[in-house]
Design a protein around this motif. Structure first.
Motif, mmCIF file in Angstrom:
data_model
loop_
_atom_site.group_PDB
_atom_site.id
_atom_site.type_symbol
_atom_site.label_atom_id
_atom_site.label_comp_id
_atom_site.label_asym_id
_atom_site.label_seq_id
_atom_site.Cartn_x
_atom_site.Cartn_y
_atom_site.Cartn_z
ATOM 1 N N HIS A 193 -5.951 18.383 0.293
ATOM 2 C CA HIS A 193 -5.317 18.056 1.427
ATOM 3 C C HIS A 193 -4.674 16.617 1.482
ATOM 4 O O HIS A 193 -5.069 15.724 0.704
ATOM 5 N N GLY A 194 -3.590 16.660 2.158
ATOM 6 C CA GLY A 194 -3.034 15.120 2.508
ATOM 7 C C GLY A 194 -3.920 14.108 2.780
ATOM 8 O O GLY A 194 -4.649 14.308 3.895
ATOM 9 N N GLY A 195 -4.051 13.160 2.281
ATOM 10 C CA GLY A 195 -4.897 11.814 2.735
ATOM 11 C C GLY A 195 -6.127 11.811 1.839
ATOM 12 O O GLY A 195 -6.841 11.022 1.981
ATOM 13 N N GLY A 196 -6.282 13.165 1.147
ATOM 14 C CA GLY A 196 -7.766 13.344 0.347
ATOM 15 C C GLY A 196 -7.567 12.307 -0.811
ATOM 16 O O GLY A 196 -8.552 12.053 -1.455
ATOM 17 N N MET A 210 0.341 4.238 0.408
ATOM 18 C CA MET A 210 0.050 4.991 1.340
ATOM 19 C C MET A 210 0.603 4.718 2.838
ATOM 20 O O MET A 210 0.736 5.590 3.763
ATOM 21 N N VAL A 211 1.062 3.712 2.780
ATOM 22 C CA VAL A 211 1.763 3.072 3.993
ATOM 23 C C VAL A 211 3.119 2.951 3.927
ATOM 24 O O VAL A 211 3.926 3.791 4.599
ATOM 25 N N CYS A 243 0.984 -1.151 0.016
ATOM 26 C CA CYS A 243 -0.011 0.014 -0.050
ATOM 27 C C CYS A 243 0.889 1.191 0.151
ATOM 28 O O CYS A 243 1.578 1.605 1.056
ATOM 29 N N GLY A 274 -6.262 8.574 -2.855
ATOM 30 C CA GLY A 274 -5.644 7.341 -2.501
ATOM 31 C C GLY A 274 -6.588 6.083 -2.736
ATOM 32 O O GLY A 274 -7.759 6.303 -3.217
ATOM 33 N N THR A 289 -6.635 1.549 -1.265
ATOM 34 C CA THR A 289 -5.863 0.552 -0.933
ATOM 35 C C THR A 289 -5.102 0.181 -1.803
ATOM 36 O O THR A 289 -3.698 -0.514 -1.643
ATOM 37 N N ASN A 329 -11.821 11.091 -9.274
ATOM 38 C CA ASN A 329 -10.972 11.792 -8.423
ATOM 39 C C ASN A 329 -10.685 13.080 -9.038
ATOM 40 O O ASN A 329 -10.425 13.879 -8.640
#
Length: 468
Positions: A323-326, A111-112, A109, A328, A330, A149
């Motif tokens: 914004h960050g995390g907006g 994002m991880v 992932c 993405g 899995t 998106n």
């Protein structure tokens, strides 16, 4: 000479895809054959009825320009999995990259814990998509995800909500993209209510409207300004060549005029290049044909040689407005899919698949123009590069002939050629061969298509099928 050598793909400019697979049409049973029919019963038992199939043959191998089924039939592929296997099935660079990656790791992932493949794909997209400005990308799984998106990004960047789309558009099967899609059956029927703030404008459709590009753009802009207002409009989303809507190519000047209006009115122009991108139209992207530079580009299908990957690529300041995390997901930018994409892009560059698409387009245009001259039911030949189509109407009219379209398709399928239909009225054949298909095989496919038109004519005499 060995059998493998004898039957290897003969196209000098296309990628050497699955070279051990004979490049031939071969019918050993009826289509579908008994083994496929047996598996079809199992499908009916375990797969939801809503998941349809165009041709119920179960494939065990594919490459070059053929699909081989469980009965041993070898069918000519004019669909490429709906423009996905542009580089062919099992293209060498794709297989090599995926094999190496699966031996290293399959998922973390991004994002991880990030990895190079994702960034490498984003860099390649920045280099390939239209425009020389600074660009960034976010990776996803499907075309519909990419479109959703892109709209999210446009809304955040502009602070506005409304979305403008076009007649005959297709953008996906999620709730927002169903609202953006024009065709009810089978994509929208019974699935509402849909997302709001989506408005539809008239598309440039030369066969039906007779307008020049600038005239059609003025008409569309007038509708948008009156029904939505530029001050409320976050984005205009358009397929530079419409896909499911019937391979509608807008008149020259339509896209540039629309692009300029978006620039002048702080509206984000989103080019949905999901079906038309990655060499398919004889340019890297269909937007390139008229030098249009979208603010955001959505891609999927041909990006990764058959593995699920999609992207939004666009102006860095727009992409960074979220914004960050907006953004993405899995699986977005999965390592295997990224490795496949880098392999597919390598194949496209090494074998000049932009040029190959143009050559195939010239071949198909010649064959389809000859077909139209012989059969007045063919009302229009259109498309670009290796994204070609013919529209069937009752002779001398613009009345769609969906019944004849279905009959021609069925004849082709029975005789070992995979063809796809599309269009708002179901009366368009779309031709999307893999760019790895040999010329001789493509000619044979169109021999079968010509036979299908002759065999289904109202006054048809019995036609001897073209022997595989």
């Amino acid at each position: 000479m060995t059998d493998t050598q004898q039957h290897a793909p003969t196209t000098p400019t296309g990628p050497a895809t699955n070279v051990g697979l004979p490049q031939e049409r071969r019918l050993v049973t009826a289509i579908p054959g008994p083994a496929s029919l047996e598996r079809l019963e199992r499908k009916k038992a375990y797969v939801a009825d809503g998941v349809g199939t165009t041709l119920p043959v179960f494939v065990v191998a594919a490459g070059g320009g053929v699909l081989v089924d469980v009965d041993g039939n070898s069918l000519i592929d004019l669909g490429s999995g709906i423009a996905v296997t542009t580089v062919g099935n099992a293209a060498p660079a794709v297989v090599r990259n995926v094999t190496e990656q699966v031996q290293a790791f399959t998922h973390t992932c991004f994002m991880v814990t990030p990895y190079d493949g994702y960034v490498d794909v984003a860099q390649a997209l920045a280099e390939l998509t239209p425009g020389s400005h600074a660009k960034k990308s976010a990776l996803f799984n499907s075309g519909a995800e990419a479109v959703e998106n892109a709209v999210k990004i446009a809304r955040v960047a502009t602070g506005k909500d409304a979305v403008a789309v076009f007649d005959h558009a297709y953008h996906g099967r999620t709730n927002l993209t169903m609202a953006m899609t024009a065709k009810n059956m089978p994509y929208k029927h019974g699935f509402g209510p849909f997302a709001g703030e989506v408005y539809r404008a008239p598309m440039s459709y030369p066969f039906r409207d007779g307008l020049s590009g600038p005239e059609a753009a003025a008409r569309a802009i007038d509708v948008i300004e009156k029904q939505v207002g530029a001050t409320n409009l976050a984005c205009v989303v358009i397929e530079p060549v419409q896909g499911e809507g019937g391979f509608v190519v807008p008149a020259p000047g339509f896209l540039p005029a629309l692009s300029q209006w978006c620039t002048d009115n702080d509206v984000v122009l989103i080019a949905d290049e999901i079906q038309s991108g990655f060499c398919r139209t004889g340019d890297w992207f269909a937007s390139d044909h008229e030098g249009v530079v979208p603010d955001l580009v959505t891609t999927a299908k041909g990006i990764a040689g058959g593995l699920p990957l999609a992207a939004v690529t666009g102006r860095a300041e727009l992409m960074d407005s979220v914004h960050g995390g907006g953004l993405g997901g899995t699986y977005g930018g999965n390592p295997l899919a990224c490795a496949a994409a880098l392999g597919a892009i390598e194949e496209m560059r090494e074998h000049d698949l932009v040029g190959r698409a143009r050559d195939l387009g010239a071949l198909m245009t010649e064959r389809l123009t000859a077909l139209a001259a012989e059969h007045p039911v063919v009302a229009d030949v259109r498309g670009r590069g290796a994204m070609m189509a013919i529209k069937l109407c009752e002779p001398g009219t613009t009345t769609p002939d969906a019944a004849r379209t279905a009959a021609v398709a069925a004849h082709c399928h029975r005789n070992g050629v995979v063809v796809l239909t599309c269009g708002t009225w179901g009366n368009v054949f779309r031709f999307l061969p893999p760019l790895s298909i040999p010329d001789a095989l493509l000619h044979e496919a169109f021999d079968v298509v010509a036979e299908a038109f002759a065999a289904t004519a109202p006054d048809a005499e019995p036609v001897t099928p073209v022997a595989p």
